[in-house]
Design a protein around this motif. Sequence first.
Motif, short mmCIF file in Angstrom:
data_model
loop_
_atom_site.label_atom_id
_atom_site.label_comp_id
_atom_site.label_asym_id
_atom_site.label_seq_id
_atom_site.Cartn_x
_atom_site.Cartn_y
_atom_site.Cartn_z
N VAL A 1 -28.68 -6.33 8.67
CA VAL A 1 -28.38 -5.78 9.99
C VAL A 1 -28.86 -4.33 9.99
CG1 VAL A 1 -26.57 -5.15 11.62
CG2 VAL A 1 -26.49 -7.35 10.45
N TYR A 2 -29.69 -3.99 10.97
CA TYR A 2 -30.28 -2.66 11.09
C TYR A 2 -29.51 -1.88 12.16
CZ TYR A 2 -34.32 -4.25 8.35
OH TYR A 2 -35.14 -4.72 7.36
N LEU A 3 -29.06 -0.71 11.78
CA LEU A 3 -28.28 0.15 12.68
C LEU A 3 -28.91 1.54 12.69
CD1 LEU A 3 -24.82 -0.90 11.21
CD2 LEU A 3 -25.85 -1.78 13.30
N VAL A 4 -28.50 2.35 13.67
CA VAL A 4 -29.01 3.72 13.77
C VAL A 4 -27.86 4.68 14.01
CG1 VAL A 4 -31.34 3.12 14.55
CG2 VAL A 4 -29.53 3.44 16.23
N SER A 5 -28.11 5.94 13.72
CA SER A 5 -27.09 6.98 13.89
C SER A 5 -27.02 7.50 15.32
CB SER A 5 -27.38 8.16 12.95
OG SER A 5 -28.65 8.72 13.25
N ASP A 6 -28.04 7.26 16.12
CA ASP A 6 -28.15 7.84 17.46
C ASP A 6 -28.02 6.75 18.52
OD1 ASP A 6 -29.10 8.91 19.89
OD2 ASP A 6 -30.52 10.22 18.85
N TYR A 7 -27.03 6.89 19.38
CA TYR A 7 -26.80 5.87 20.41
C TYR A 7 -27.96 5.77 21.40
CZ TYR A 7 -25.48 9.51 23.78
OH TYR A 7 -25.48 10.60 24.61
N THR A 8 -28.72 6.86 21.62
CA THR A 8 -29.84 6.77 22.56
C THR A 8 -30.97 5.92 21.98
OG1 THR A 8 -30.80 8.87 21.81
CG2 THR A 8 -29.32 8.96 23.70
N VAL A 9 -31.20 5.99 20.68
CA VAL A 9 -32.21 5.13 20.05
C VAL A 9 -31.75 3.68 20.13
CG1 VAL A 9 -33.39 4.58 17.88
CG2 VAL A 9 -33.08 6.96 18.55
N ALA A 10 -30.46 3.44 19.88
CA ALA A 10 -29.92 2.08 20.02
C ALA A 10 -30.10 1.58 21.45
CB ALA A 10 -28.44 2.06 19.63
N ALA A 11 -29.92 2.45 22.43
CA ALA A 11 -30.07 2.07 23.84
C ALA A 11 -31.51 1.68 24.15
CB ALA A 11 -29.60 3.20 24.75
N GLU A 12 -32.47 2.31 23.49
CA GLU A 12 -33.88 1.94 23.68
C GLU A 12 -34.14 0.53 23.15
OE1 GLU A 12 -36.01 5.11 21.76
OE2 GLU A 12 -35.43 6.57 23.29
N TYR A 13 -33.57 0.21 22.00
CA TYR A 13 -33.68 -1.15 21.48
C TYR A 13 -33.01 -2.14 22.44
CZ TYR A 13 -35.41 0.23 16.86
OH TYR A 13 -36.18 0.71 15.82
N ALA A 14 -31.86 -1.74 22.98
CA ALA A 14 -31.13 -2.61 23.90
C ALA A 14 -31.98 -2.95 25.13
CB ALA A 14 -29.82 -1.94 24.33
N TYR A 15 -32.80 -2.01 25.56
CA TYR A 15 -33.66 -2.24 26.72
C TYR A 15 -34.55 -3.46 26.50
CZ TYR A 15 -37.06 -1.46 30.42
OH TYR A 15 -37.86 -1.63 31.52
N CYS A 16 -35.19 -3.54 25.32
CA CYS A 16 -36.06 -4.68 25.02
C CYS A 16 -35.29 -5.99 25.03
CB CYS A 16 -36.73 -4.49 23.65
SG CYS A 16 -37.82 -3.07 23.56
N HIS A 17 -34.11 -5.98 24.42
CA HIS A 17 -33.27 -7.19 24.37
C HIS A 17 -32.83 -7.59 25.78
CE1 HIS A 17 -32.62 -7.47 19.97
NE2 HIS A 17 -32.87 -6.18 20.02
N ALA A 18 -32.43 -6.62 26.57
CA ALA A 18 -31.95 -6.89 27.92
C ALA A 18 -33.08 -7.43 28.79
CB ALA A 18 -31.37 -5.62 28.54
#
Length: 196
Positions: A47-64
């Motif tokens: 499982v790949y995680l990040v320290s920055d919620y904005t970077v996570a939100a960018e990944y979420a965009y692709c999934h969404a």
Amino acid sequence: MEERVVAYRGICLSEAMEVIRNQRYFAAEERKFCNNIEIKAVFGPGVYLVSDYTVAAEYAYCHAEANGDKGSVVRQLLCLQNPLWLDGHFGEKEVRTLALAWKYPDGTPDEEILTQDSTELNRRTGNVIREYVMELGHDGIVYKIDDNLTYYIAYCPDEQISAVQLDFVYEIEELQACTFSDLRIRYRRDAEETQV
């Protein structure tokens, strides 16, 4: 050296709700979306995680976008007992070189591997890296990209990840007028008002 941190992952809302309900991840990190965007597991399965919620939100965009769903950032507690630490001086390239030298000490990978397409070759190389890192006694990776961003790879996520919850959710269309920070503030404000 133990690493205990709050870390983020960006996924679509329907997947996030399943993860939160079960308090564990089921989907593989590596994915290919219909818009030719790929998420690769360069360090192997985990499982790949990040320290920055904005970077996570960018990944979420692709999934969404790929799932016709809302984007969501999931927050969790990550506890790695003995991670391999990477940084700008010793990073992905260096650990890959060492892992392949370890797996193929004569310098020649199996003929089958050499004939694979790039996606399968990346997957196989990631598996070798994971195997190598775990053989060294590490249970994951902490990769400090810079002072503001760290990637975390949990190789035993069921034991390493806890307290999984939504950090914020957004509609893709909202990004035309708002930043991820704005959307997070709004989501949290609305959640507090709902609880009152």
